[in-house]
Design an enzyme around this catalytic site. Structure first.
Site, PDB file in Angstrom:
ATOM      1  CD  GLN A  24      -2.947  -1.388   2.236  1.00 32.63           C
ATOM      2  OE1 GLN A  24      -2.753  -0.564   3.342  1.00 32.63           O
ATOM      3  NE2 GLN A  24      -4.051  -2.056   2.284  1.00 32.63           N
TER       4      GLN A  24
ATOM      5  CE1 TYR B 108      -6.517  -2.578   9.909  1.00 35.58           C
ATOM      6  CE2 TYR B 108      -8.137  -3.155  10.973  1.00 35.58           C
ATOM      7  CZ  TYR B 108      -7.261  -2.968  10.742  1.00 35.58           C
ATOM      8  OH  TYR B 108      -6.290  -4.156  11.895  1.00 35.58           O
ATOM      9  CG  LEU B 109     -13.009   0.863   2.417  1.00 31.00           C
ATOM     10  CD1 LEU B 109     -12.233   0.243   1.751  1.00 31.00           C
ATOM     11  CD2 LEU B 109     -14.161   0.294   2.492  1.00 31.00           C
ATOM     12  CB  ALA B 110     -12.446   4.536   6.422  1.00 36.56           C
ATOM     13  CG  ASP B 111      -7.004   3.584   7.553  1.00 36.69           C
ATOM     14  OD1 ASP B 111      -7.864   4.966   8.441  1.00 36.69           O
ATOM     15  OD2 ASP B 111      -7.329   2.711   8.947  1.00 36.69           O
ATOM     16  CD  GLN B 112      -5.744   1.208   3.288  1.00 33.58           C
ATOM     17  OE1 GLN B 112      -4.423   1.684   2.511  1.00 33.58           O
ATOM     18  NE2 GLN B 112      -5.524   1.067   4.546  1.00 33.58           N
TER      19      GLN B 112
ATOM     20  CG  HIS C 217      -4.121   4.327  11.833  1.00 32.15           C
ATOM     21  ND1 HIS C 217      -4.487   3.166  12.579  1.00 32.15           N
ATOM     22  CD2 HIS C 217      -3.759   3.606  11.033  1.00 32.15           C
ATOM     23  CE1 HIS C 217      -3.434   2.777  12.878  1.00 32.15           C
ATOM     24  NE2 HIS C 217      -2.545   2.987  12.802  1.00 32.15           N
TER      25      HIS C 217
END
Length: 338
Positions: free
Chosen positions: A103, A283-287, A308
């Site tokens: 990533q 987790y997805l929000a970070d990406q 994060h």
């Protein structure tokens, strides 16, 4: 000469997120940066093998000039060159997360001069990082909607703390970015439970699946026995397919923690997601922050903005001419580009 950006590694969550985001953005924009206090908020501050691998991978892909790239270093200077497509292989040398290294470098390869393949060896099932199946089944379908074409393949599992896993991603340059609108997840279509085992008795998986099935109506219940030499290890996942998005949640099993307790942790996390109307999990929000910023528009909703997420947004705003808006309404936070 482009201006040097100075970052404080103790900012926000005080971990590796600031460094990973800065490396990605530096490669994309060509802006050099310095960072001090790397991972200042962690019990063991400074660069670990996983972070050092990410730095070296980024440097190789864009022929960067780097100072401070050594284990334990709390200061780094990174001066990027031109991003080059190609066939790259990187070894973490521990159970550090393969996906976090990927990533870091993949967004830069969206701007490369040709297609690339990146292979990373290390940990694939790590309690502090999303597994490869999350990237493959959740993130990459959304990236495809944004015009970003990459395909991740898990070649070998590597559980914490032994490692030994291998993940590879093929990625093509992006012609143009599309905007993503994820305001609502819609009705649930189905839920799928999955357990991975390597060198662990099958009854552990059966008990974990039973715990999940006791809380949710599962359309699929899958147990995958991996070769013993890929373990010992155990990961429990639950996939929630809704009308507008598929989310995936996971917990990595631990020694001396019962199957029921491991699965109950996952149940709690999924229930927290379902209790709100938010489309996107933590987790997805970070990406999604970086590709959304590159598209220049878009939005998603998340139940609670994590440290994060806020840290990632702050770093993106230092490198790119964008501003994010976070508005809380009806128990969810709507994240969008102003």
């Amino acid at each position: 000469m482009k201006r040097m950006i100075a970052l404080d590694g103790a900012q926000g969550e005080g971990g590796g997120q600031i460094l990973r985001s800065a490396l990605s953005l530096s490669m994309i924009t060509g802006q050099p940066f310095t960072i001090t206090g790397i991972r200042a908020g962690r019990a063991k501050p400074g660069l670990l093998r996983q972070h050092l691998t990410a730095v070296k991978a980024a440097a190789e892909i864009c022929r960067a000039t780097v100072e401070g790239a050594e284990l334990g270093s709390q200061r780094l200077l990174f001066r990027p060159g031109t991003v080059r497509g190609g066939d790259y292989r990187f070894a973490i040398g521990s159970a550090g997360s393969c996906t976090l290294v990927l990533q870091t470098v993949l967004p830069a390869l969206w701007f490369a001069d040709g297609p690339s393949r990146v292979e990373v060896s290390g940990g694939t099932d790590n309690p502090s990082a999303p597994p490869a199946d999350f990237i493959r089944r959740v993130l990459e379908p959304l990236l495809a909607k944004m015009g970003i074409h990459q395909q991740t393949t898990l070649l070998r599992h590597g559980f914490y703390p032994a490692g030994g896993g291998v993940v590879a991603t093929e990625v093509s340059p992006v012609a143009s970015f599309n905007t993503l609108q994820l305001g609502e997840r819609g009705n649930i279509v189905q839920m799928r439970g999955e357990v991975l085992l390597a060198g662990v008795p099958r009854h552990v998986a059966e008990r974990e699946i039973a715990t999940l099935a006791g809380s949710f109506s599962l359309h699929e219940q899958n147990i995958h026995n991996l070769p013993r030499d890929q373990g010992p290890g155990n990961t429990v996942s639950l996939e929630v397919e809704s009308e507008n998005i598929t989310e995936r949640f996971f917990v990595v099993g631990e020694k001396r923690v019962s199957a029921e307790v491991v699965a109950a942790q996952l149940v709690k996390e999924v229930k927290r997601y379902l209790a709100s109307t938010a489309a996107v999990g933590e987790y997805l929000a970070d990406q999604l922050v970086l590709p959304m910023a590159l598209a220049g528009a878009g939005e998603f909703t998340v139940a609670h903005p994590s440290c994060h997420l806020l840290t990632n947004i702050a770093v993106v705003e230092r490198f790119l001419p964008v501003r994010f808006s976070l508005i809380e309404t009806d128990g969810v936070t709507r994240v969008s580009i102003e």
